[in-house]
Design a protein around this motif. Structure first.
Motif, PDB file in Angstrom:
ATOM      1  N   ARG A 114       0.707  -1.202   0.097  1.00 16.56           N
ATOM      2  CA  ARG A 114      -0.100  -0.117  -0.117  1.00 16.56           C
ATOM      3  C   ARG A 114       0.857   1.153   0.018  1.00 16.56           C
ATOM      4  O   ARG A 114       1.813   1.390   0.696  1.00 16.56           O
ATOM      5  CB  ARG A 114      -0.981   0.097   1.168  1.00 16.56           C
ATOM      6  N   SER A 115       0.333   2.127  -0.736  1.00 15.62           N
ATOM      7  CA  SER A 115       1.375   3.386  -0.925  1.00 15.62           C
ATOM      8  C   SER A 115       0.399   4.533  -0.689  1.00 15.62           C
ATOM      9  O   SER A 115      -0.689   4.764  -0.882  1.00 15.62           O
ATOM     10  CB  SER A 115       1.589   3.555  -2.425  1.00 15.62           C
ATOM     11  N   TYR A 116       1.403   5.630  -0.213  1.00 18.73           N
ATOM     12  CA  TYR A 116       0.658   7.027  -0.392  1.00 18.73           C
ATOM     13  C   TYR A 116       1.529   8.334  -0.613  1.00 18.73           C
ATOM     14  O   TYR A 116       2.712   7.873  -0.476  1.00 18.73           O
ATOM     15  CB  TYR A 116       0.092   7.354   1.226  1.00 18.73           C
ATOM     16  N   PRO A 117       1.377   9.287  -1.247  1.00 13.28           N
ATOM     17  CA  PRO A 117      -0.120   9.386  -2.163  1.00 13.28           C
ATOM     18  C   PRO A 117      -0.239   8.753  -3.422  1.00 13.28           C
ATOM     19  O   PRO A 117      -1.241   8.628  -4.104  1.00 13.28           O
ATOM     20  CB  PRO A 117      -0.214  10.885  -2.316  1.00 13.28           C
ATOM     21  N   GLU A 118       1.136   8.222  -3.899  1.00  8.43           N
ATOM     22  CA  GLU A 118       0.863   7.279  -5.048  1.00  8.43           C
ATOM     23  C   GLU A 118       2.325   6.413  -5.080  1.00  8.43           C
ATOM     24  O   GLU A 118       3.195   6.545  -4.314  1.00  8.43           O
ATOM     25  CB  GLU A 118       1.109   8.149  -6.255  1.00  8.43           C
ATOM     26  N   ALA A 119       2.120   5.421  -5.768  1.00  4.23           N
ATOM     27  CA  ALA A 119       3.327   4.370  -5.913  1.00  4.23           C
ATOM     28  C   ALA A 119       4.363   4.798  -6.815  1.00  4.23           C
ATOM     29  O   ALA A 119       4.394   5.782  -7.297  1.00  4.23           O
ATOM     30  CB  ALA A 119       2.653   3.051  -6.324  1.00  4.23           C
ATOM     31  N   ARG A 120       5.563   4.276  -6.644  1.00  3.12           N
ATOM     32  CA  ARG A 120       6.747   4.554  -7.340  1.00  3.12           C
ATOM     33  C   ARG A 120       7.110   5.938  -7.471  1.00  3.12           C
ATOM     34  O   ARG A 120       7.217   6.531  -8.323  1.00  3.12           O
ATOM     35  CB  ARG A 120       6.436   4.162  -8.748  1.00  3.12           C
ATOM     36  N   GLY A 121       7.483   6.430  -6.022  1.00  8.44           N
ATOM     37  CA  GLY A 121       8.024   7.608  -5.905  1.00  8.44           C
ATOM     38  C   GLY A 121       7.234   8.706  -5.429  1.00  8.44           C
ATOM     39  O   GLY A 121       7.600   9.649  -5.347  1.00  8.44           O
ATOM     40  N   GLY A 122       6.017   8.447  -5.176  1.00 10.14           N
ATOM     41  CA  GLY A 122       4.995   9.167  -4.585  1.00 10.14           C
ATOM     42  C   GLY A 122       4.319  10.159  -5.488  1.00 10.14           C
ATOM     43  O   GLY A 122       4.445   9.989  -6.798  1.00 10.14           O
ATOM     44  N   ARG A 123       3.802  11.241  -5.164  1.00 13.49           N
ATOM     45  CA  ARG A 123       3.197  12.475  -5.877  1.00 13.49           C
ATOM     46  C   ARG A 123       4.227  13.453  -6.017  1.00 13.49           C
ATOM     47  O   ARG A 123       4.786  13.897  -4.998  1.00 13.49           O
ATOM     48  CB  ARG A 123       1.792  12.968  -5.241  1.00 13.49           C
ATOM     49  N   TRP A 124       4.253  14.161  -7.429  1.00 10.23           N
ATOM     50  CA  TRP A 124       5.211  15.177  -7.677  1.00 10.23           C
ATOM     51  C   TRP A 124       4.158  16.545  -8.157  1.00 10.23           C
ATOM     52  O   TRP A 124       2.935  16.379  -8.451  1.00 10.23           O
ATOM     53  CB  TRP A 124       6.171  14.900  -8.778  1.00 10.23           C
ATOM     54  N   GLY A 125       4.797  17.518  -7.860  1.00  9.08           N
ATOM     55  CA  GLY A 125       4.419  18.802  -8.015  1.00  9.08           C
ATOM     56  C   GLY A 125       5.365  19.885  -8.415  1.00  9.08           C
ATOM     57  O   GLY A 125       6.568  19.873  -8.025  1.00  9.08           O
ATOM     58  N   GLN A 126       4.935  20.971  -8.913  1.00 10.80           N
ATOM     59  CA  GLN A 126       5.616  21.825  -9.568  1.00 10.80           C
ATOM     60  C   GLN A 126       5.627  22.944  -8.276  1.00 10.80           C
ATOM     61  O   GLN A 126       4.587  23.730  -8.200  1.00 10.80           O
ATOM     62  CB  GLN A 126       5.618  22.591 -10.759  1.00 10.80           C
ATOM     63  N   ALA A 127       6.498  23.165  -7.333  1.00 11.29           N
ATOM     64  CA  ALA A 127       6.499  23.668  -6.220  1.00 11.29           C
ATOM     65  C   ALA A 127       7.852  23.712  -5.431  1.00 11.29           C
ATOM     66  O   ALA A 127       8.616  22.948  -5.814  1.00 11.29           O
ATOM     67  CB  ALA A 127       5.207  23.326  -5.248  1.00 11.29           C
ATOM     68  N   THR A 182      -4.978  -2.423  -9.401  1.00  5.81           N
ATOM     69  CA  THR A 182      -4.599  -1.406  -8.463  1.00  5.81           C
ATOM     70  C   THR A 182      -4.429  -2.285  -7.176  1.00  5.81           C
ATOM     71  O   THR A 182      -4.568  -3.299  -7.044  1.00  5.81           O
ATOM     72  CB  THR A 182      -5.964  -0.778  -8.188  1.00  5.81           C
ATOM     73  N   GLU A 183      -3.818  -1.163  -6.315  1.00  9.37           N
ATOM     74  CA  GLU A 183      -3.335  -1.746  -4.969  1.00  9.37           C
ATOM     75  C   GLU A 183      -4.517  -2.439  -4.033  1.00  9.37           C
ATOM     76  O   GLU A 183      -4.372  -3.457  -3.566  1.00  9.37           O
ATOM     77  CB  GLU A 183      -2.574  -0.933  -4.162  1.00  9.37           C
TER      78      GLU A 183
END
Length: 479
Positions: free
Chosen positions: A187-200, A404-405
């Motif tokens: 189980r992953s958070y907020p997303e699998a394979r390196g998480g969630r990315w943003g321009q910030a 999906t997980e």
């Protein structure tokens, strides 16, 4: 950087280029990985150089150098012209460049907390805290990751264009792994394979609250080991944004890249089931509820910018409107083939790569009327699919399969027991035509993919996908 750019352009024109542009790029990256309570890796790297692209003899040529001295820049510009001249006789069609206004100005990612100025010890401490929160009975391994990228880019062209841009991207995530016998659940958070990315800036990582969401991941990973398997057969599915964004990426984003439609990716990642003549034909990509836009103007979007790598200003282009195909992701040399201007969707991974048609932020537009919980409440019997685990799609972006997980059973409009190993499959237009509900803005999330690969040699760039969740009828479940 401006002096370097001017020299490259002058050399290219003297060599015979009808048009030339140059990118002077410096890039810095850092990453930290914590695995099961210990720091596994800390990495940083920098790269800089000059990429020269010319249009000469009716063809493109490209060359690059990491040297900033006059001889190196002259040699790169001359080599780009030489390549264009060599390529011209092999062209299958005459290349025409779409007009664009002269590009002038600056752009910079809004950053509240500079990730590169923050002490490394602080970032490591945050990951260790998140990783510790993942530990629990039945959890055999944990992974916590953080990454940051910054790019300084000067673009200049022979038409007098000159832009300077600075991009900052960050991402983070956690994973809990549970094993029993031969079975493994994650189980992953907020997303699998390196998480969630943003321009910030680093404020984006803090807002994710990795430590605060870790315990739930650990509990669900363990619970999945004894959960019943997800049933096979046709089903109504409600797809969470954490999975739907990748569905958009693979079956919509790549399919609408116009260079792929014309066969430019055929030797590597394939083509597309779409053809140029479908534009204006009323081709139904999805149901009336499905509207997809490519929007490089979204604040904080991983695929946002001021100008693309051809000097075309960021814009919002509708790809599918109320289910009907209305546009493609285009460049200055592909857009004229369908009678339009460039959509400003051309980028390169680095200074030593040729710019290609790339996704910006390809988003599913929310539909007012129902929140995501409302859609669940409106579903009598179905499945709620959350967080991508695996994906596969053919080289025409036609047949796909996603895992999906976790799945949650929906009975009488309520989320019930968890189910393990959910897998669904379908055919792209049939799947999107089966969409009978799209959630409103209240659950809208922008996900980032920092590793969207394309081209030979492969290039990875940051792209984004915003969505709010949606429901689909008659979806095939099972392998």
């Amino acid at each position: 950087m401006r002096e370097i750019a001017d020299r490259a352009l002058d050399t290219a024109v003297r060599g015979g280029a009808a048009y030339a542009d140059v990118r002077v790029v410096r890039r810095a990256e850092e990453s930290v990985t914590v695995r099961t309570g210990r720091v596994e890796s800390i990495a940083s790297e920098e790269s800089e150089g000059v990429g020269v692209r010319v249009f000469a003899y009716g063809a493109w040529g490209f060359a690059a150098t990491h040297g900033y001295d006059a001889d190196a820049v002259d040699a790169a510009a001359a080599e780009a012209v030489r390549q264009a001249k060599a390529a011209a006789p092999a062209l299958r069609h005459r290349v025409t460049l779409a007009e664009r206004p002269r590009a002038q100005g600056t752009y910079a990612t809004p950053v509240k907390e500079d990730p590169f100025a923050l002490p490394l010890e602080a970032k490591v401490a945050d990951l260790l805290a998140a990783d510790a929160a993942l530990a629990g009975p039945g959890v055999v391994a944990t992974v916590s990751t953080y990454g940051a990228q910054r790019e300084w880019k000067t673009f200049a062209a022979t038409d007098g264009s000159l832009t300077e841009q600075v991009f900052t991207h960050v991402g983070a995530g956690v994973e809990a792994h549970a094993v029993h016998g031969n079975e493994h659940q994650r189980r992953s958070y907020p997303e699998a394979r390196g998480g969630r990315w943003g321009q910030a800036g680093y404020e984006f990582v803090r807002e994710l609250d990795l430590a605060g969401n870790a315990a739930r991941c650990a509990e669900e990973a363990v619970a999945l080991l004894s959960a019943p398997p997800c049933p096979d057969g046709p089903a109504t599915v409600v797809i969470d944004p954490s999975q739907l964004y990748l569905q958009i990426h693979e079956s919509c984003g790549h399919a609408t890249e116009l260079d792929r439609v014309f066969g430019a990716e055929a030797s590597y990642a394939g083509t597309s089931f779409l053809t140029a003549d479908l534009l204006g034909s009323g081709f139904r990509y999805g149901s009336d509820l499905v509207t997809l836009v490519a929007d490089a103007t979204v604040p904080g979007g991983p695929g946002s910018f001021g100008w693309d790598d051809e000097g075309v200003a960021a814009q919002r282009t509708t790809l599918v409107e109320n289910g009907v195909l209305t546009g493609f992701l285009t460049s200055r040399d592909t857009a004229p083939r369908i009678g339009g201007p460039s959509g400003g969707t051309v980028r390169a991974e680095s200074w030593n790569r040729l710019p290609l048609v790339r996704m910006t932020n390809v988003n599913l537009v929310p539909v007012p009327g129902m929140s995501l919980p409302d859609i669940v409440a409106d579903t009598d019997d179905g499945l709620y699919l959350d967080t991508n685990r695996s994906w596969s799609i053919d080289d025409r972006r036609w047949n796909f399969q996603f895992g999906t997980e976790i799945a949650y059973e929906i009975k009488g409009g309520r989320l019930g027991r968890i189910l393990k190993n959910p897998v669904y499959s379908g055919v792209t237009p049939e799947f999107w035509r089966s969409c009978d509900a799209v959630a409103d803005e209240s659950s809208y999330v922008m996900y980032g993919n920092p590793n969207c690969a394309k081209g030979l040699p492969p290039q990875c760039v940051q792209v984004g996908h915003g969505c709010s969740g949606a429901r689909f009828r008659g979806v095939r479940m099972g392998r």
